[in-house]
Design an enzyme around this catalytic site. Structure first.
Site, PDB file in Angstrom:
ATOM      1  N   CYS A 171       0.597  -1.349   0.036  1.00  0.00           N
ATOM      2  CA  CYS A 171       0.084   0.346   0.302  1.00  0.00           C
ATOM      3  C   CYS A 171       1.052   1.281  -0.055  1.00  0.00           C
ATOM      4  O   CYS A 171       0.240   2.343  -0.383  1.00  0.00           O
ATOM      5  CB  CYS A 171      -1.354   0.076   0.847  1.00  0.00           C
ATOM      6  SG  CYS A 171      -0.503  -0.248   2.421  1.00  0.00           S
ATOM      7  N   HIS A 172       1.899   1.389   0.368  1.00  0.00           N
ATOM      8  CA  HIS A 172       3.017   2.546  -0.092  1.00  0.00           C
ATOM      9  C   HIS A 172       4.114   2.473  -0.413  1.00  0.00           C
ATOM     10  O   HIS A 172       5.392   1.543  -0.244  1.00  0.00           O
ATOM     11  CB  HIS A 172       3.711   2.898   1.725  1.00  0.00           C
ATOM     12  CG  HIS A 172       4.361   3.896   1.831  1.00  0.00           C
ATOM     13  ND1 HIS A 172       5.165   3.709   2.229  1.00  0.00           N
ATOM     14  CD2 HIS A 172       3.353   4.749   2.280  1.00  0.00           C
ATOM     15  CE1 HIS A 172       5.857   5.104   2.388  1.00  0.00           C
ATOM     16  NE2 HIS A 172       4.060   6.034   2.227  1.00  0.00           N
ATOM     17  N   PHE A 173       4.009   2.092  -1.800  1.00  0.00           N
ATOM     18  CA  PHE A 173       3.397   2.950  -2.198  1.00  0.00           C
ATOM     19  C   PHE A 173       3.121   1.852  -3.415  1.00  0.00           C
ATOM     20  O   PHE A 173       3.958   0.645  -3.434  1.00  0.00           O
ATOM     21  CB  PHE A 173       3.818   4.005  -3.708  1.00  0.00           C
ATOM     22  CG  PHE A 173       4.275   5.010  -2.377  1.00  0.00           C
ATOM     23  CD1 PHE A 173       3.290   5.327  -1.891  1.00  0.00           C
ATOM     24  CD2 PHE A 173       4.883   6.134  -2.006  1.00  0.00           C
ATOM     25  CE1 PHE A 173       2.641   6.964  -0.760  1.00  0.00           C
ATOM     26  CE2 PHE A 173       5.691   6.689  -0.697  1.00  0.00           C
ATOM     27  CZ  PHE A 173       4.487   7.832  -0.980  1.00  0.00           C
TER      28      PHE A 173
END
Length: 171
Positions: free
Chosen positions: A69-71
């Site tokens: 999720c990052h990134f």
């Protein structure tokens, strides 16, 4: 103090997250927010200021939750997780020396990020140098910390502050 050793396994850290290591002291967070796999050294007399030293490690694998999720398409461990790990370790130290209460991060004087943790990395090392421990009505730790990835220093924090509180309802 019961359970006071100079190193701790992941199982020990998980026990701490459940309040089992020192029942009246601060807990570490549970996974996914537990940001270390082991503590390799605890000392009350070593470190840059002679007031305590903590060394800990996190094994990096590409499947760690934050890389998705990052990134997306540009995976990197959030720098705030490394900062949180340093606060976690200061709180752990306070419990290790007999402090009682719930741990809360109180601030940091200065943080510098000069590198990043990518999924290709192997190991993150945390180094905490205690500067002061207040163990009276107020229980508070003050420390400087470093985060290294595969031996290279990438984050430096000055004046990490963690306090222990009996009641956090009005915090």
């Amino acid at each position: 103090m019961q359970n006071k050793r100079d190193s701790y396994t992941r199982e020990d850290l998980l026990a701490s997250s459940q309040g089992e290591l020192w029942p009246q002291g601060p807990q570490l967070p549970a996974p996914n927010m537990l940001m270390m796999d082991r503590i390799t050294k605890m000392s009350e007399t070593e470190g840059d200021f002679g007031k305590g030293l903590i060394l800990a490690e996190l094994d990096i694998t590409p499947d760690l939750w934050f890389f998705d999720c990052h990134f997306p398409g540009d995976p990197v461990m959030p720098g705030c997780l490394g900062l949180d790990a340093m606060w976690q370790l200061v709180g752990f130290f306070l419990g290790w020396v007999g402090g009682k209460g719930k741990g809360r991060a109180l601030g940091v004087g200065e943080v510098k990020f000069t590198g990043q943790i990518l999924p290709t990395a192997k190991k993150v090392t945390y180094e905490i140098h205690m500067k002061r421990v207040v163990n009276r009505k107020l229980v508070m730790g003050l420390a400087d910390g470093r985060v290294c990835v595969d031996g290279k220093e990438i984050y430096v924090a000055k004046d990490l502050k963690v306090g222990l509180f009996q009641d956090t309802s009005s915090f």
